[in-house]
Scaffold this active site. Structure first.
Site, short mmCIF file in Angstrom:
data_model
loop_
_atom_site.label_atom_id
_atom_site.label_comp_id
_atom_site.label_asym_id
_atom_site.label_seq_id
_atom_site.Cartn_x
_atom_site.Cartn_y
_atom_site.Cartn_z
N LYS A 20 0.82 -1.22 0.00
CA LYS A 20 0.00 0.00 0.00
C LYS A 20 0.85 1.27 0.00
CE LYS A 20 -1.51 0.73 4.19
NZ LYS A 20 -1.09 1.88 4.94
N ARG A 94 -8.42 4.13 10.38
CA ARG A 94 -7.91 2.80 10.69
C ARG A 94 -8.77 2.08 11.72
NH1 ARG A 94 -2.05 2.25 9.21
NH2 ARG A 94 -1.26 0.42 10.25
N ARG A 133 11.58 -9.68 4.94
CA ARG A 133 12.28 -8.41 4.76
C ARG A 133 13.54 -8.34 5.62
NH1 ARG A 133 7.60 -4.04 4.32
NH2 ARG A 133 7.45 -4.21 6.57
N ARG A 166 13.67 -5.63 10.85
CA ARG A 166 13.16 -4.47 11.57
C ARG A 166 12.45 -4.98 12.82
NH1 ARG A 166 9.48 -0.96 7.65
NH2 ARG A 166 8.05 -1.44 9.34
N ARG A 177 0.07 -7.50 13.93
CA ARG A 177 -0.37 -6.40 13.08
C ARG A 177 -1.42 -6.87 12.08
NH1 ARG A 177 5.08 -4.34 10.83
NH2 ARG A 177 3.96 -2.65 9.84
#
Ligand code: ADP
Length: 228
Positions: A20, A94, A133, A166, A177
């Site tokens: 996104k 959100r 990632r 991260r 999440r």
């Protein structure tokens, strides 16, 4: 014939790992949208260590949502309003509690959302993207174990530093999440599908970025990008 100008004001939805934010950046660059990114504003507040930053720091680290009243405070401090002719909301609203806040902003600043665009990606695909990632702690270069692996496993191509994840890309936080998205964003999408069916568009995000980008352009009423 398709219009060549997208709606003036757009809200983009997509689970973490949907792509996104990259899409929002491209649309902003190509069509002159001002991006309204609450995640970015919050990280900025944390970096500055200001009053708001101190109150949201822990929520961000846990991957948890920041309370609606702090989001209102954040937007009131950052939203310039007049002169913002093309807005692209990335990360807001959100929660269902933030939906009336967007209504209030629309009335107060005299703009109207012309499209609610969802980048739909399966939860499994999003988790795979996020947990794969890797980032170089020294130079910031980003990699992905599957789609963009370094030449030597777990090592930065540029400076040989050992790559890291991260802190909010660990499997546990990523799953959390995703759950937050399912719990909060899905009801919002459902709400807009009921209230504004003509303005809702869904794009298949389980494809390479250029295809997602062109499908998004079409969803916004503009033709595909001309091939080079
Ligand atoms: P992602 O889409 O990958 O979760 P964002 O940059 O949009 O990344 O958001 C990062 C974090 O900032 C979220 O996990 C959440 O803690 C917080 N956040 C961002 N926008 C909001 C919002 N509108 N309401 C509550 N919390 C938010």
């Amino acid at each position: 014939m398709a219009a060549t100008v997208p709606p003036d004001h757009v809200v983009i939805f997509g689970r973490p790992g949907s792509g996104k934010s990259s899409l929002a950046e491209r649309l902003g660059a190509d069509f002159g949208y001002t991006l309204v990114r609450t995640g970015e504003m919050l990280r900025d507040a944390v970096r500055k260590g200001d009053h708001l930053g101190k109150r949201v720091e822990n929520h961000l680290a846990r991957g948890d949502l920041v309370p609606d009243r702090l989001i209102l405070e954040l937007l009131e401090a950052n939203f310039r309003g007049p002169g913002m002719t093309h807005l692209l909301f990335d990360g807001f609203p959100r929660t269902m509690g933030q939906v009336p806040l967007l209504d209030q902003f629309e009335r107060h600043y005299g703009f109207a959302i012309g499209c609610y665009l969802e980048i739909a990606v399966s939860r499994a695909e999003a988790v795979a993207r996020m947990t794969g990632r890797r980032v170089c702690p020294r130079c910031g270069a980003t990699y992905h174990l599957i789609s963009k692996p370094p030449e030597v496993a777990e090592t930065c191509d540029r400076d040989g530093t050992r790559l890291e994840r991260r802190p909010d890309d660990t499997t546990e936080v990523v799953e959390f999440r995703q759950q937050v998205y399912d719990d909060h964003a899905l009801p919002i999408l459902h709400h807009y599908e009921q209230a504004e069916p003509a303005l809702c568009r869904k794009v298949n995000g389980n494809q390479p970025f250029p295809l997602v980008y062109n499908e998004s352009r079409r969803a916004l009423g503009v033709p595909d990008e001309a091939p080079n």
